[in-house]
Motif scaffolding. Structure first.
Motif, PDB file in Angstrom:
ATOM      1  N   THR A 273       7.988  -1.933   0.663  1.00 51.73           N
ATOM      2  CA  THR A 273       8.737  -3.029   1.286  1.00 51.73           C
ATOM      3  C   THR A 273      10.059  -2.605   1.901  1.00 51.73           C
ATOM      4  OG1 THR A 273       9.753  -3.567  -0.823  1.00 51.73           O
ATOM      5  CG2 THR A 273       7.708  -4.723  -0.262  1.00 51.73           C
ATOM      6  N   ASN A 274      10.394  -1.311   1.932  1.00 50.80           N
ATOM      7  CA  ASN A 274      11.668  -0.833   2.503  1.00 50.80           C
ATOM      8  C   ASN A 274      12.879  -1.485   1.849  1.00 50.80           C
ATOM      9  OD1 ASN A 274      10.237   0.761   4.181  1.00 50.80           O
ATOM     10  ND2 ASN A 274      10.654  -0.387   6.057  1.00 50.80           N
ATOM     11  N   GLY A 275      12.721  -1.943   0.636  1.00 50.85           N
ATOM     12  CA  GLY A 275      13.825  -2.578  -0.064  1.00 50.85           C
ATOM     13  C   GLY A 275      13.306  -3.378  -1.230  1.00 50.85           C
ATOM     14  N   VAL A 276      14.134  -4.298  -1.700  1.00 50.27           N
ATOM     15  CA  VAL A 276      13.757  -5.132  -2.833  1.00 50.27           C
ATOM     16  C   VAL A 276      13.022  -6.358  -2.317  1.00 50.27           C
ATOM     17  CG1 VAL A 276      14.603  -6.491  -4.769  1.00 50.27           C
ATOM     18  CG2 VAL A 276      15.710  -4.336  -4.190  1.00 50.27           C
ATOM     19  N   LEU A 277      11.806  -6.557  -2.797  1.00 56.98           N
ATOM     20  CA  LEU A 277      11.027  -7.715  -2.395  1.00 56.98           C
ATOM     21  C   LEU A 277      11.689  -8.985  -2.937  1.00 56.98           C
ATOM     22  CD1 LEU A 277       8.482  -9.000  -1.197  1.00 56.98           C
ATOM     23  CD2 LEU A 277       7.338  -8.546  -3.371  1.00 56.98           C
ATOM     24  N   ARG A 278      12.041  -9.924  -2.018  1.00 58.94           N
ATOM     25  CA  ARG A 278      12.686 -11.166  -2.423  1.00 58.94           C
ATOM     26  C   ARG A 278      11.684 -12.288  -2.642  1.00 58.94           C
ATOM     27  NH1 ARG A 278      17.557  -9.055  -3.721  1.00 58.94           N
ATOM     28  NH2 ARG A 278      18.359  -7.769  -2.013  1.00 58.94           N
ATOM     29  N   GLY A 279      10.551 -12.254  -1.897  1.00 55.28           N
ATOM     30  CA  GLY A 279       9.568 -13.311  -2.019  1.00 55.28           C
ATOM     31  C   GLY A 279       8.657 -13.331  -0.815  1.00 55.28           C
ATOM     32  N   TYR A 280       7.992 -14.481  -0.604  1.00 58.36           N
ATOM     33  CA  TYR A 280       7.009 -14.611   0.466  1.00 58.36           C
ATOM     34  C   TYR A 280       7.356 -15.814   1.322  1.00 58.36           C
ATOM     35  CZ  TYR A 280       4.310 -11.352  -2.373  1.00 58.36           C
ATOM     36  OH  TYR A 280       3.911 -10.253  -3.081  1.00 58.36           O
ATOM     37  N   GLU A 281       6.977 -15.707   2.606  1.00 59.16           N
ATOM     38  CA  GLU A 281       7.216 -16.793   3.552  1.00 59.16           C
ATOM     39  C   GLU A 281       5.875 -17.276   4.091  1.00 59.16           C
ATOM     40  OE1 GLU A 281      10.529 -16.797   6.505  1.00 59.16           O
ATOM     41  OE2 GLU A 281       8.863 -16.652   7.942  1.00 59.16           O
ATOM     42  N   ILE A 282       5.613 -18.566   3.969  1.00 57.88           N
ATOM     43  CA  ILE A 282       4.372 -19.176   4.459  1.00 57.88           C
ATOM     44  C   ILE A 282       4.690 -19.861   5.777  1.00 57.88           C
ATOM     45  CG2 ILE A 282       2.563 -20.851   3.972  1.00 57.88           C
ATOM     46  CD1 ILE A 282       3.382 -20.492   0.968  1.00 57.88           C
ATOM     47  N   ARG A 283       3.942 -19.506   6.823  1.00 53.41           N
ATOM     48  CA  ARG A 283       4.079 -20.151   8.118  1.00 53.41           C
ATOM     49  C   ARG A 283       2.803 -20.945   8.400  1.00 53.41           C
ATOM     50  NH1 ARG A 283       6.743 -15.339  11.887  1.00 53.41           N
ATOM     51  NH2 ARG A 283       8.570 -14.955  10.527  1.00 53.41           N
ATOM     52  N   TYR A 284       2.984 -22.169   8.894  1.00 53.04           N
ATOM     53  CA  TYR A 284       1.823 -23.014   9.169  1.00 53.04           C
ATOM     54  C   TYR A 284       2.105 -23.854  10.404  1.00 53.04           C
ATOM     55  CZ  TYR A 284       4.801 -26.374   6.695  1.00 53.04           C
ATOM     56  OH  TYR A 284       5.838 -27.154   6.300  1.00 53.04           O
ATOM     57  N   TRP A 285       1.026 -24.040  11.208  1.00 52.14           N
ATOM     58  CA  TRP A 285       1.163 -24.821  12.429  1.00 52.14           C
ATOM     59  C   TRP A 285      -0.175 -25.479  12.754  1.00 52.14           C
ATOM     60  CZ3 TRP A 285       0.807 -19.663  11.891  1.00 52.14           C
ATOM     61  CH2 TRP A 285      -0.166 -18.974  12.628  1.00 52.14           C
ATOM     62  N   ARG A 286      -0.107 -26.595  13.437  1.00 55.34           N
ATOM     63  CA  ARG A 286      -1.299 -27.354  13.761  1.00 55.34           C
ATOM     64  C   ARG A 286      -2.082 -26.700  14.892  1.00 55.34           C
ATOM     65  NH1 ARG A 286       0.701 -33.107  15.123  1.00 55.34           N
ATOM     66  NH2 ARG A 286       2.585 -31.959  15.687  1.00 55.34           N
ATOM     67  N   GLN A 287      -3.357 -27.026  14.922  1.00 61.18           N
ATOM     68  CA  GLN A 287      -4.192 -26.560  16.031  1.00 61.18           C
ATOM     69  C   GLN A 287      -3.600 -27.057  17.350  1.00 61.18           C
ATOM     70  OE1 GLN A 287      -8.181 -28.084  15.906  1.00 61.18           O
ATOM     71  NE2 GLN A 287      -9.073 -26.302  16.944  1.00 61.18           N
ATOM     72  N   HIS A 288      -3.701 -26.257  18.378  1.00 62.52           N
ATOM     73  CA  HIS A 288      -3.149 -26.528  19.708  1.00 62.52           C
ATOM     74  C   HIS A 288      -1.630 -26.355  19.771  1.00 62.52           C
ATOM     75  CE1 HIS A 288      -7.165 -27.943  20.431  1.00 62.52           C
ATOM     76  NE2 HIS A 288      -7.011 -29.056  19.698  1.00 62.52           N
ATOM     77  N   GLU A 289      -0.943 -25.996  18.641  1.00 65.36           N
ATOM     78  CA  GLU A 289       0.493 -25.663  18.674  1.00 65.36           C
ATOM     79  C   GLU A 289       0.660 -24.152  18.761  1.00 65.36           C
ATOM     80  OE1 GLU A 289       2.819 -29.179  16.239  1.00 65.36           O
ATOM     81  OE2 GLU A 289       2.272 -27.321  15.198  1.00 65.36           O
ATOM     82  N   ARG A 290       1.806 -23.740  19.288  1.00 70.10           N
ATOM     83  CA  ARG A 290       2.109 -22.305  19.363  1.00 70.10           C
ATOM     84  C   ARG A 290       2.579 -21.813  18.002  1.00 70.10           C
ATOM     85  NH1 ARG A 290       6.572 -21.870  23.616  1.00 70.10           N
ATOM     86  NH2 ARG A 290       6.391 -19.661  23.035  1.00 70.10           N
ATOM     87  N   GLU A 291       2.274 -20.553  17.706  1.00 69.62           N
ATOM     88  CA  GLU A 291       2.692 -19.978  16.417  1.00 69.62           C
ATOM     89  C   GLU A 291       4.221 -19.890  16.322  1.00 69.62           C
ATOM     90  OE1 GLU A 291       2.033 -15.938  13.692  1.00 69.62           O
ATOM     91  OE2 GLU A 291       0.912 -16.198  15.582  1.00 69.62           O
ATOM     92  N   ALA A 292       4.861 -19.740  17.470  1.00 71.76           N
ATOM     93  CA  ALA A 292       6.334 -19.628  17.455  1.00 71.76           C
ATOM     94  C   ALA A 292       6.991 -20.903  16.940  1.00 71.76           C
ATOM     95  CB  ALA A 292       6.848 -19.296  18.851  1.00 71.76           C
ATOM     96  N   ALA A 293       6.252 -22.040  17.022  1.00 68.39           N
ATOM     97  CA  ALA A 293       6.815 -23.316  16.559  1.00 68.39           C
ATOM     98  C   ALA A 293       6.422 -23.624  15.127  1.00 68.39           C
ATOM     99  CB  ALA A 293       6.355 -24.443  17.480  1.00 68.39           C
ATOM    100  N   ALA A 294       5.904 -22.622  14.408  1.00 63.79           N
ATOM    101  CA  ALA A 294       5.405 -22.858  13.051  1.00 63.79           C
ATOM    102  C   ALA A 294       6.524 -23.294  12.117  1.00 63.79           C
ATOM    103  CB  ALA A 294       4.734 -21.597  12.522  1.00 63.79           C
ATOM    104  N   ASP A 295       6.165 -24.182  11.180  1.00 69.43           N
ATOM    105  CA  ASP A 295       7.078 -24.517  10.084  1.00 69.43           C
ATOM    106  C   ASP A 295       6.982 -23.439   9.019  1.00 69.43           C
ATOM    107  OD1 ASP A 295       8.093 -26.999  11.024  1.00 69.43           O
ATOM    108  OD2 ASP A 295       6.137 -27.891  10.613  1.00 69.43           O
ATOM    109  N   ARG A 296       8.037 -23.320   8.198  1.00 68.43           N
ATOM    110  CA  ARG A 296       8.108 -22.209   7.255  1.00 68.43           C
ATOM    111  C   ARG A 296       8.528 -22.702   5.882  1.00 68.43           C
ATOM    112  NH1 ARG A 296      10.498 -17.397  11.066  1.00 68.43           N
ATOM    113  NH2 ARG A 296       9.540 -18.152  12.994  1.00 68.43           N
TER     114      ARG A 296
END
Length: 979
Positions: free
Chosen positions: A826-849
């Motif tokens: 991990t190139n450092g201390v692992l702090r945790g995980y981030e879940i990204r989710y977005w609706r069909q037909h939405e861009r991944e860049a607009a994902a909620d986190r």
């Protein structure tokens, strides 16, 4: 020529010379203002009433010659004032037949503020992170201006922004310590002038400032660019301001100190800003002041001196005098000020100098062989370059035949047998008369029992009954004769019959001092007590002293709760109107010792000092021991110090104080004790500073980490003042990669520093370093701290989680799970995980986190839409950022719950049971199936105990809207079971 109102002669006892009640004050009038007026006030109290004249620059103002000048009840009114004719110093003269006085000078000046030049200002360029300034270049003006700047449009004024901006109130220039890209804009210098009756503001042409951006602005140590004068002269009672501002990146902080003592408490509010304000100056504020600018890159200092001067102030003035003709007058005036004031004298508004009978010598005026024409108003004037002050007095030269009408000899003079009597003879007369006494027809001359003093006082000693009779005083001068007679009556003498006795008590005890007396029964007898010659108040409640109530001939004194201050000689006085009898006794009060005196520090080294003192009063109980208390400049509470010897005996007058900190300011007190307790501490010693020594402890809080790529950040807690041990203080850092053979050593010279950044492009991410730190000062280096392990800056993770799965829990919530990522990748201390989710037909860049707070491998995501397809991916993150995303997965949330509540609710009560019925809910095609129903029951009490309301709420599972039914029923008693 002397100015005196024509008319009758000044009448003694009826007339009085002028005394100013209002005097003119200086004014600033706006130049060019038309249809205006200036009023200079002047009012004097006098009998007969005063008339007034005015002087301009020493020449008399002639009313009528210039219609612009008018006199209104003593006030000078100038209509349409003009700079070329009316500028100058004005003085008012108040005149009546007793004399003339001159007011203080009032200056009329004209204020102005010209316009800024119409020419455009040259644009300026600055680089991001660097300091710069914009020059105001104000136009000609009087008096001083106040300055502000606005940017782009009015009134968008420049604000300090945490000390980054500064507007000098001396030059008007605008300074910025560290430029930022968003500082680009058009800047205007805004000036304001304030006068007595108006204000005026103008602003300059725009100065275009362009800040060139820099992706990596260079850090820099402070450089002081705004400096106060090397010497600042200021007046006592006024305020002084010193300006100081520095460029630097980061923005420097400022602090002020006084090099020759402690910065006055009244200046502390401004001691960390660019302007040090010293209000209400006194001579203790004089000295060298230092401004220090500091940031993490270094420091800069500048010093200058404040010189305090003062306007004249009277120490001694003259007072009105009535003096007989042919005698001598002596008046004195003394004034303080800096520079030292000169003193001159005026008589009826005209200067006095030494000539004939007049002797003028600075603050002394002597007039010999006084004549009637010497009467008048005199003024003493003290002046230096900061101003002038006037003291007035009236001299009346008297000439009169002897006259006893205002002050006759006392008609009845009682005296005690065996005592002494004094009979005064004080007729009004000028010149001084010849005085002599007679008894009947016998002229009295000096003898063993009779004395006639040169001033006419008759003394008779060892009085007997035979001395009773009439006594006459005769007065005579060349203008006439007069006499006055009094009767001497002889009474029995007053005697002390029981005198007070000496007493000895401990502190806090009571004692009674007795005093009885006999006296002539035709007169009243009173008792008074004094302690060491000071009259005691025995009537005030709650005090230590009380009189014993009883016979007229008893005057006992009770002393309650005797204290050390009550020790002394007590004198009882039994007195009538003709004589006094006294008797004294000594009271000894034993108590704890008084404070030792003369505490001095004889020598001081790095960790100890030698103290010497002199013994204080033992208060009649031998001193058994001493304690030494001390405190440093940075503490407020006194504490007992370690000494050599540890127990200081009562006959000692010196001791050593040990275990002090080097380069610290200390003051000490000495407390003496005896068997009755500990006494008051001595006056504190003079503050002394121990000698410097090398540091003895290492800085604490060593750690670090984080930062940008290729950085190693080391942090620590700055050393407190008491551990620095000397000046030129700084830190030495040593660090190396774990297990490397050699250390890299750097010096950080700023005492306030708490952070060091090492940049090396070859640094591996999250590389462990061994770090240690020590302090140094002028005297040497201290010990290294324990080694700490600090990691270089982390980089974003390079791996992503695997085996991502997502399951719909409800119409609004899903559950996501994944396999954990190994820490070593991990190139450092692992702090945790981030879940990204977005609706069909939405861009991944607009994902909620959503981020996990730890190393969980499963998380729930809520707040989703029903019957919706979502894309889901998981990333690992550390302090540098997130890694690459995992392969995405998809999940569809469940259908929404039924949208209708159960209907047709009914109920039936059977004893303690309630049966509820309702219609079922049928789910629509786009809704989730009904799994069951939930029933809620609550009961509400009203004020009447036999009345209850029962509410039923029926839901279908999936949280459909509630249906509510209310059941009201009356009972003679409450429901069984209290449902």
């Amino acid at each position: 020529m002397e100015l005196i109102s024509s008319g009758d002669v000044c009448v003694s006892g009826h007339d009085s010379g002028p005394v100013f009640e209002e005097q003119p004050t200086g004014q600033i009038y706006p130049e060019g203002l038309t249809e205006g007026k200036v009023t200079l006030t002047c009012q004097a109290r006098a009998s007969p009433a005063a008339t007034y004249r005015w002087r301009l620059n020493g020449s008399e103002v002639v009313f009528g010659a210039d219609p612009r000048y008018t006199l209104v009840a003593g006030n000078l009114v100038i209509t349409n004032p003009r700079h070329d004719r009316d500028t100058g110093s004005y003085q008012c003269l108040a005149i009546n037949r007793c004399g003339t006085i001159v007011s203080r000078a009032a200056n009329l000046k004209f204020g102005y503020l010209h316009d800024f030049p119409p020419e455009s200002r040259s644009p300026q360029t600055a680089y991001e992170g660097a300091g710069t300034f914009l020059a105001c270049q104000p136009p000609a003006h009087y008096p001083a201006l106040s300055y502000r700047w606005f940017v782009n449009e009015f009134p968008s004024f420049v604000q300090p922004d945490g000390g980054r901006w500064f507007v000098s109130q001396v030059t008007g220039n605008l300074y910025v310590a560290k430029s930022q890209a968003n500082d680009t804009g058009n800047y205007f210098c805004f000036t304001t002038i304030s006068m007595d009756i108006s204000t005026k503001s103008i602003f300059s042409k725009a100065i275009q400032l362009t800040v060139q951006p820099d992706a990596n602005p260079r850090k820099s140590a402070p450089s002081i660019r705004v400096r106060f004068p090397a010497e600042t002269y200021a007046l006592a009672g006024h305020s002084a301001q010193l300006e100081c501002f520095a460029y630097g990146n980061p923005v420097p902080k400022l602090r002020w100190r006084k090099l020759e003592g402690v910065l006055s408490a009244k200046a502390l509010a401004s001691a960390d800003g660019p302007i040090l304000t010293l209000p209400d100056l006194n001579f203790e504020d004089e000295g060298m002041y230092e401004c220090e600018a500091y940031n993490s890159e270094g420091r800069d200092t500048y010093q200058g001196r404040i010189v305090v001067q003062a306007q004249p102030e009277w120490l001694q003035v003259m007072s009105d005098s009535e003096v007989e003709i042919s005698s001598e007058l002596h008046w004195s005036c003394m004034a303080a000020g800096k520079p030292r004031p000169t003193i001159r004298w005026l008589r009826n508004g005209q200067p006095l100098s030494t000539q004939d009978r007049v002797d003028v010598s600075s603050g002394s005026l002597r007039i010999s062989n006084l004549a009637l024409e010497d009467s008048g108003m005199y003024q003493c004037v003290a002046e230096n370059k900061h101003g002038a002050i006037y003291s007035n007095a009236e001299l009346r030269v008297q000439v009169q035949a002897p006259d006893f009408r205002l002050n006759p000899v006392r008609r009845l003079v009682p005296a005690a047998r065996g005592g002494t009597v004094r009979m005064e003879c004080k007729p009004r007369a000028a010149p001084k008369p010849t005085l002599f006494w007679s008894r009947g027809t016998e002229l009295l001359t000096n003898s063993s029992r009779v004395t006639v003093s040169p001033d006419g006082v008759l003394w008779i000693y060892n009085i007997s009954r035979a001395d009773e009779g009439k006594y006459t005083c005769f007065a005579e001068n060349y203008l006439g004769k007069a006499n006055s007679t009094g009767h001497l009556s002889v009474r029995d003498a007053t005697k002390i019959t029981l005198a007070p006795s000496n007493a000895d008590i401990n502190q806090g005890e009571n004692v009674t001092l007795q005093c009885h007396a006999s006296h002539d029964p035709t007169m009243d007898l009173t008792f008074t007590w004094t302690m060491n010659g000071v009259l005691l108040d025995t009537e005030e409640p709650g005090q230590h002293y009380h009189r014993v109530e009883g016979k007229e001939t008893i005057g006992d004194l009770v002393i309650v709760n005797g204290q050390l201050g009550q020790a002394g000689t007590y004198t009882c006085s039994a007195q009538t109107v003709v004589d006094t009898a006294t008797a004294s006794a000594k009271l000894v009060v034993r108590g704890p010792p008084g404070p030792p005196g003369g505490l001095v520090v004889k020598s001081a080294n790095e960790t100890s000092v030698e103290l010497r003192w002199s013994r204080g009063y033992d208060n009649h109980s031998p001193i058994s021991k001493y304690l030494i208390m001390g405190r440093s400049k940075h503490t407020h509470e006194w504490r007992r110090m370690r000494t050599e010897p540890h127990n200081i005996e009562g006959n000692a007058e010196s001791a050593h104080v040990n275990d002090l900190r080097p380069w610290m300011n200390y003051e000490f007190q000495v407390i003496a004790s005896n068997i009755l307790g500990s006494g008051e501490p001595s006056m504190p010693s003079q503050m002394i500073q121990t000698k410097q020594a090398a540091p003895t402890v290492a800085p604490s809080g060593l750690g670090g980490g984080g930062g940008d790529r290729s950085e190693l950040i080391i942090t620590w807690t700055p050393m407190a003042r008491e551990y620095q041990n000397g000046d030129n203080f700084g830190y030495i850092l040593a660090f190396r990669k774990r297990d490397a053979p050699t250390w890299t050593v750097v010096r950080v010279p700023n005492v306030e520093s708490s952070r060091y950044v090492y940049i090396n492009q070859s640094l591996s991410p999250y590389c462990p370093f061994e770090v240690k730190i020590k302090a140094y000062n002028r005297k040497g280096e201290g010990p290294f701290s324990q080694v700490a392990v600090v990691h270089s800056a982390e980089e974003e993770p390079t791996v992503s989680p695997r085996k991502i799965s997502a399951v719909a829990l409800t119409a609004f919530e899903i559950q996501v799970s994944w396999d954990p990522v190994q820490h070593l990748t991990t190139n450092g201390v692992l702090r945790g995980y981030e879940i990204r989710y977005w609706r069909q037909h939405e861009r991944e860049a607009a994902a909620d986190r959503v981020r996990t707070a730890g190393l969980e491998t499963m998380a729930r995501v809520s707040g989703l839409r029903p019957s919706t397809l979502y894309h889901v991916t998981v990333l690992v993150y550390n302090s540098a950022g997130t890694g690459p995303p995992s392969p995405r997965t998809t999940v569809i949330t469940r259908k929404p719950p039924p949208n209708r509540p159960p209907g047709n609710i009914s109920w039936k009560i059977d004893g303690s049971w309630v049966t509820v019925r309702w219609d079922q809910v049928a789910a629509m095609d786009n809704e989730s199936a009904v799994l069951g129903y939930k029933s809620l029951l609550c009961m509400q009490n009203n004020s009447h105990p036999a009345f209850r309301k029962i509410y039923f709420y029926i839901y279908s599972i999936y949280q459909t809207p509630l249906s509510r039914a209310t059941y009201n029923q009356y009972y003679r008693d409450s429901l069984p079971g209290a449902i």
